[in-house]
Write an enzyme that holds these catalytic residues in place. Structure first.
Site, mmCIF file in Angstrom:
data_model
loop_
_atom_site.group_PDB
_atom_site.id
_atom_site.type_symbol
_atom_site.label_atom_id
_atom_site.label_comp_id
_atom_site.label_asym_id
_atom_site.label_seq_id
_atom_site.Cartn_x
_atom_site.Cartn_y
_atom_site.Cartn_z
ATOM 1 N N ASP A 48 0.823 -1.211 0.000
ATOM 2 C CA ASP A 48 0.000 0.000 0.000
ATOM 3 C C ASP A 48 0.852 1.254 0.000
ATOM 4 O OD1 ASP A 48 -2.178 -1.784 2.032
ATOM 5 O OD2 ASP A 48 -2.817 -0.807 0.179
ATOM 6 N N THR B 108 5.320 -8.424 6.225
ATOM 7 C CA THR B 108 4.995 -9.707 6.823
ATOM 8 C C THR B 108 5.043 -10.788 5.761
ATOM 9 O OG1 THR B 108 3.656 -8.829 8.574
ATOM 10 C CG2 THR B 108 3.143 -11.042 7.875
ATOM 11 N N LEU B 109 5.645 -11.897 6.115
ATOM 12 C CA LEU B 109 5.787 -12.998 5.178
ATOM 13 C C LEU B 109 4.955 -14.169 5.658
ATOM 14 C CD1 LEU B 109 9.646 -12.653 5.008
ATOM 15 C CD2 LEU B 109 8.018 -11.834 3.313
ATOM 16 N N GLU B 110 4.116 -14.639 4.800
ATOM 17 C CA GLU B 110 3.309 -15.820 5.135
ATOM 18 C C GLU B 110 4.027 -16.983 4.472
ATOM 19 O OE1 GLU B 110 0.942 -13.835 2.753
ATOM 20 O OE2 GLU B 110 0.380 -12.321 4.219
#
Lengths: 355, 179
Positions: free
Chosen positions: B110, B118-120
């Protein structure tokens, strides 16, 4: 993102070179179809060491397997097992001067729970070669050789702009190609012939540069334990009602509540970060849209762990790219002409089309 | 998307910031690396409306093996700021070749976001990760139109790996648990 018309123009100028391009691959308004061949590479190892990534990558791209094992895909089909990664590369190779190629897996594959690029599709200006395909299946799935699996798009590689804008006290360059801001999205929804139409305009939540869409209560679940990409895989519909459990190793077909229409822009769907942090994939590959697409957004939802889902969940976000070049056709593909309540993958129809 | 000359200029202007970017600049992107710790949901199942207990583990030098069927939350080592552009985190072939996903969503960021990404993290097969390993490439799409709506949402300013705060939208709080 370039329109197909502009891709063709750049190919004539020699700035984009694509080898092994299929004659029918340029029918869509902003992308080129790319395909895979008749072999895959697999690992023998149980645990992969991330420090070996460059070695494995070289083996695939140069077709010199040592640690990897080569597996042929027969005409009768090969069964892809879940929790395995199958590697290969595109039949087509691409070379660019001034443009960035970006590969996206086809929606039809994603709705079968098969990813082909694992969010690794963006390359760089000056790229020269085939593109890696990293194939992972959610359910056991039969795959065939020489099939179209991806959409290749191009972005201009932008040099410094000295036109400046100031917003909230910060100065930044102003460019003519990029993604719409939330304000711009709202502006383009106004008027008699808006570029962006989303059903139920009043309730739409607009983010800094995207819009949120919500999950429709109708969910499809494939009935067969093994999927076949050539088949019209049957599915049953369930209603989310007050909620339902979604389990890993299953792919759930879903769509947005909102009907959308997009003109003169390229929409792209992405899952929401809040859902991603819960291990919930709404799409196996980035959901690339096309100029002129009219319809709901279809998702192949896949959880990592069992998760309780409720309806009207804000499930995805749509982003809008501006179009570089002239638009001479708009989307009139398979997703455009399916019945509104249809949720299943159209891969079987893609494979029936002439090459 | 910006080329490296443009990214450099925007960093001079202060619209783009990434920790240590000078050493990480590629042709059209900035390389980012994995942070020091990883979080795992300590629950057999999840519910979008309720926060779930989560445990944090440091990633040792000897590596940390991630397993399929588990949700891991990590963060980029680099703190980033982006104004006037939409940043996109791309995984790169070096991760895809391992069947490793560092970002479950498509990776779009954004305008106005400040924080680590953040890393998933998810593996299709077990993969050994190392601290500060390469974990992705950041691209920048210029913002078209007025950029007054800035990201000031649930994850603004985050530094450590941050689990889902979706439960806040349902009126439920956060569960904090550290090991």
């Amino acid at each position: 993102m370039l329109s197909t018309n502009e891709i063709k123009r750049q190919m004539q100028l020699g700035n984009i070179v694509i080898d092994n391009l299929n004659g029918n691959a340029m029918k869509k308004p902003n992308s080129i179809d790319v395909s895979m061949g008749n072999y895959l590479y697999v690992y023998d190892y149980q645990i992969l060491d991330s420090r070996m990534a460059d070695v494995y990558l070289k083996e695939v791209m140069e077709d010199k397997p040592f640690y990897l094992k080569r597996v042929q895909i027969p005409e009768t089909g090969l069964l892809l097992e879940p929790y395995k990664v199958y590697l290969t590369k595109t039949t087509e190779s691409v070379e660019t001067h001034g443009f960035i190629p970006a590969l996206h897996g086809k929606v039809a594959m994603s709705l079968l729970g098969v990813s082909v690029e694992l969010n690794s599709g963006y390359k760089y200006d000056g790229y020269n070669g085939n593109m890696l395909l990293s194939i992972v299946a959610t359910k056991p799935t039969v795959i065939y050789p020489d099939i179209r699996v991806g959409n290749l798009t191009f972005f201009p590689s932008l040099d410094t702009s000295n036109d400046l804008k100031v917003s909230s006290g910060i100065t930044y360059g102003s460019y003519t190609s990029g993604m719409l801001s939330g304000n711009e999205i709202r502006r383009r929804m106004e008027g008699d012939n808006p570029d962006i139409f989303i059903d139920d305009t009043e309730k739409i939540v607009i983010n800094p540069n995207s819009v949120n869409l919500t999950l429709n209560e109708s969910i499809g679940i494939y009935t067969e334990p093994v999927l076949d990409i050539k088949a019209d895989n049957p599915y049953r519909k369930v209603n989310l009602e007050d909620g339902m459990w979604m389990y890993p190793e299953e792919i759930y077909l879903a769509r947005t509540n909102e009907w959308t229409e997009t003109n003169n822009l390229i929409p792209m769907m992405s899952g929401r970060s809040s859902l991603g942090r819960n291990g919930l994939h709404v799409h196996c590959s980035a959901g690339m849209g096309s100029i002129g697409y009219k319809g709901y957004w279809h998702m192949g939802i896949r959880p990592t762990k069992p998760i309780w889902i409720v309806k009207d969940l804000k499930c995805c976000q749509i982003y809008y790219y501006t179009v570089d070049g002239e638009i001479d056709n708009t989307y009139n593909g398979l997703m455009q002409n399916i019945p509104k309540e249809e949720l299943g993958s159209q891969m079987h129809r893609i494979l029936q089309k002439k090459r | 998307m910006l080329n490296h000359y443009a990214i450099n200029k925007e960093m001079e202007r202060g619209s783009i910031y990434v920790d240590g970017a000078q050493d990480k600049l590629g042709e059209n992107f900035i390389n980012v690396t994995l942070g020091d710790s990883i979080k795992i949901y300590d629950s057999p199942s999840l519910d979008v409306r309720n926060p779930m207990p989560i445990e944090e583990y440091p990633i040792p030098e000897s590596g940390f093996v991630i397993m399929p069927r588990v949700c891991y939350i990590g963060a980029t080592f680099e703190f980033t700021k982006t104004y006037g552009f939409v940043p996109v985190l791309n995984e790169d072939d070096r991760l895809a070749v391992l069947g490793l996903k560092s970002h479950i969503t498509a990776g779009f960021g954004d305008n106005g976001f400040e924080g680590t990404w953040t890393l998933e993290i998810e593996g299709s097969v077990p993969v050994r990760l190392f601290p500060h390993m390469f974990i992705g490439t950041l691209y920048y799409n210029p913002l078209i139109g007025e950029g007054d709506i800035l990201y000031r949402g649930k994850y603004f300013g985050q530094i450590e790996p941050t689990e889902s705060r979706l439960s806040e939208e349902y009126g439920n709080g956060r569960v904090r648990r550290k090991c």
